[in-house]
Design a protein around this motif. Structure first.
Motif, PDB file in Angstrom:
ATOM      1  N   ILE A  45      -9.493  -2.862   8.108  1.00 49.37           N
ATOM      2  CA  ILE A  45      -8.183  -3.047   7.473  1.00 49.37           C
ATOM      3  C   ILE A  45      -7.205  -1.961   7.928  1.00 49.37           C
ATOM      4  O   ILE A  45      -6.037  -2.228   8.207  1.00 49.37           O
ATOM      5  CB  ILE A  45      -8.335  -3.074   5.936  1.00 49.37           C
ATOM      6  N   ALA A  77      -2.985  -5.879   2.512  1.00 48.41           N
ATOM      7  CA  ALA A  77      -4.223  -6.282   3.192  1.00 48.41           C
ATOM      8  C   ALA A  77      -5.423  -6.075   2.268  1.00 48.41           C
ATOM      9  O   ALA A  77      -6.348  -6.899   2.242  1.00 48.41           O
ATOM     10  CB  ALA A  77      -4.395  -5.490   4.487  1.00 48.41           C
ATOM     11  N   TRP A  81      -7.956  -8.957   0.911  1.00 49.69           N
ATOM     12  CA  TRP A  81      -9.405  -8.872   1.108  1.00 49.69           C
ATOM     13  C   TRP A  81     -10.135  -9.000  -0.224  1.00 49.69           C
ATOM     14  O   TRP A  81     -11.108  -9.749  -0.351  1.00 49.69           O
ATOM     15  CB  TRP A  81      -9.765  -7.548   1.785  1.00 49.69           C
TER      16      TRP A  81
END
Lengths: 186, 384
Positions: A45, A77, A81
């Motif tokens: 990430i 991000a 996730w």
């Protein structure tokens, strides 16, 4: 961070980008890792975050805009996730926690990242080979023989570089810890 | 973020043993503020835990950076010098500056310029031309990774900016095969490993001609320009470097040869080990200065940092005159230099990052009353 550095970054200088990377990677990485403890995932990430920064490199004209872009991108991000891995209870909890936080919440991880960044800067002051020898020894625990082979230098040079590093580094905590290893090998 | 950074700075001061009592109190207050803080402080100040933490941090840092570089580096198409040079050469820059380190480290001075538009030229890149035995030339900037060619029993393997020769020994019966690596102006080649494991770094505007495999009784290479060697010692097979009229005999070691045609002397500097030139043997830290007519002078107190600055990414000038400086810039930036009435007595002392663009370097040099203009076609004009 100077405006010159940012201009060089705008123009696509990789060296300028790496300088910016080293400035923010610790903060971003430890921020992500707080919510996504898996190191490999956190690394991915973080990498994606900086790749996005590079792709938009022409759009930044000051340090603040770079910093907030990185933080927002890493945050989004991480949220994405965690959403995709909602089956795990702790991910769900982290997601809720992260969403409840303001974008600019300060975390303890910032301190950790910053301290490690400052230590790295101290090490970066060393001459290149000396620095490589120290990192291979202190970080990777490599033996003199291994280091000599990897750097393609003589065994004696490795010892010289170690002695030089011990002389130059101003961090007693590293020196003393590492000295034990060095003493054994010297 | 400010408050967090303040604490980080205090912790670093503590680690360096540079914290004063007021700062120590401030840190103590933060530590006592919460159990979480106390734990974090312990984690960062315990030698073993710090080693683990820093190790993990550094490995992640490298891994992430590699991932990024993989993603953002554009695979280079098979193109030749011109194409690369044109793409990379002339760009417009707005405002430049840089750091100029004066001889004494405490006198660091930041030079900042006012914004203005001007032509600029980028610093040298890694790259070179490999000339095979049959005359075929390979541009290493754009060649693919892997085995580039086979020469006799040796393979030439390219990996990124690293070129190495597989270490097969030369069949004493067959003829010796030579390869040449040349860096034009504006290119350096930092990572060449010869068949015997010897490491070689070529500065801009240099070359090395060497056997692809060494025979059983001699290792001999010829160079021009500036080249650094780290020779794998083998007392049975001496290593010889020929530079113009000078032959350097290596007795196992690391040394630097500066033999540019436009410099008045050849300088051979020994960093480690031992070398001999004629009947003179050098000790580490010594430099042999050899004139064109072969006179050798041994210097014992040379500044190694200055000699090796090029390899560490700096120009290092110690009371260097303007022409001496321009010879270096000309090689590194691949520019032609023209003088318009310059005071030759003006000298400079300092170090300048070789990664800067030319305009940035000139800005720094302008501190010393000499002025410059970059013109189209990679031309640099020196103005009074």
């Amino acid at each position: 961070m100077t405006t010159d550095l940012i201009r060089q970054f705008n123009r696509g200088h990789q060296a300028a980008f790496t300088t910016i990377y080293d400035c923010y990677q610790p903060a971003i990485f430890y921020f992500v890792k707080k919510f996504i403890p898996d190191t490999a995932e956190a690394e991915d990430i973080t990498a994606e975050t900086f790749i996005k920064l590079w792709k938009r490199r022409e759009n930044f004209d000051n340090e603040r805009s770079i910093a907030s872009f990185l933080h927002i991108t890493a945050r989004n991000a991480s949220i994405d996730w965690l959403r995709s891995e909602k089956k795990e209870v702790h991910n769900r909890q982290n997601l809720i926690y992260l969403l409840s936080q303001d974008q600019y919440t300060e975390f303890q991880e910032d301190i950790k990242g910053e301290v490690l960044r400052l230590i790295k800067m101290e090490i970066d002051r060393l001459p290149l080979k000396t620095k490589q020898v120290l990192l291979m020894s202190y970080v990777e625990g490599k033996s003199n023989e291994e280091i000599a082979q990897l750097l393609n230098i003589r065994n004696q040079s490795v010892r010289n570089h170690k002695a030089r590093a011990l002389n130059l580094i101003r961090l007693a905590i590293i020196k003393n810890k590492w000295l034990i290893t060095v003493m054994v090998i010297l | 973020m400010e408050a967090q950074n303040r604490i980080a700075v205090l912790i670093l001061k503590q680690l360096k043993g540079e914290i004063d009592s007021r700062e120590a109190d401030e840190l103590k207050e933060w530590i006592n503020h919460s159990e979480e803080n106390r734990l974090l402080f312990r984690q960062l100040t315990d030698p073993t835990r710090l080693q683990t933490e820093f190790g993990a941090f550094y490995q992640s840092r490298t891994k992430i950076l590699n991932k990024i570089n993989e993603a953002i580096s554009v695979p280079k198409a098979v193109s030749l010098w011109k194409k690369i040079a044109v793409a990379a050469s002339i760009i417009i820059t707005v405002g430049v500056g840089g750091y100029f380190y004066f001889a004494g480290k405490n006198q660091n001075q930041v030079v900042r310029s006012t914004p203005q538009k001007q032509l600029d030229i980028q610093p040298a890149k890694n790259g070179a031309i490999l000339t095979l035995d049959n005359g075929q030339q390979i541009v290493l900037d754009s060649a693919n990774n892997g085995t580039l060619a086979k020469q006799g029993n040796s393979k030439i393997i390219k990996q990124g900016d690293h070129l190495s020769y597989s270490s097969n020994q030369q069949d004493s019966a067959s003829e010796i095969i030579y390869n040449t690596i040349t860096t034009p102006k504006g290119r350096q080649y930092p990572n060449l490993t010869l068949g015997d494991g010897t490491k070689v770094w070529l500065d801009a505007g240099s070359s090395i001609r060497f056997p692809v495999a060494f025979t059983r009784n001699e290792r001999k290479v010829e160079i021009t320009g500036q080249v650094w060697f780290d020779v794998v010692h083998n007392s049975k097979i001496p290593f010889k470097v020929i530079a113009k009229n000078v032959e350097v005999n290596d007795l196992g070691t690391e040394f630097n040869v500066n033999a540019y045609d436009d410099e008045q002397q050849i300088h051979v500097t020994l960093l480690q080990g031992a070398i001999s030139i004629g009947r003179t043997t050098l000790k580490p830290g010594q430099q042999a200065q050899i004139t064109n007519n072969g006179k050798l002078q041994l210097m014992s107190s040379v500044d190694i940092e200055e000699v090796m600055a090029w390899k560490n990414g700096f120009f290092s000038f110690r009371q260097t005159d303007i022409k001496g400086i321009m010879r270096q810039l000309s090689r590194w930036y691949d520019v032609e230099v023209r003088y318009e009435n310059v005071n030759p007595a003006e000298t400079f002392t300092g170090e300048i990052d070789r990664n800067l663009n030319l305009a940035e370097v000139l800005k720094i040099l302008e501190k010393t009353r000499v002025h410059f203009r970059i013109e189209e076609g990679r031309k640099l004009v020196i103005l009074p």
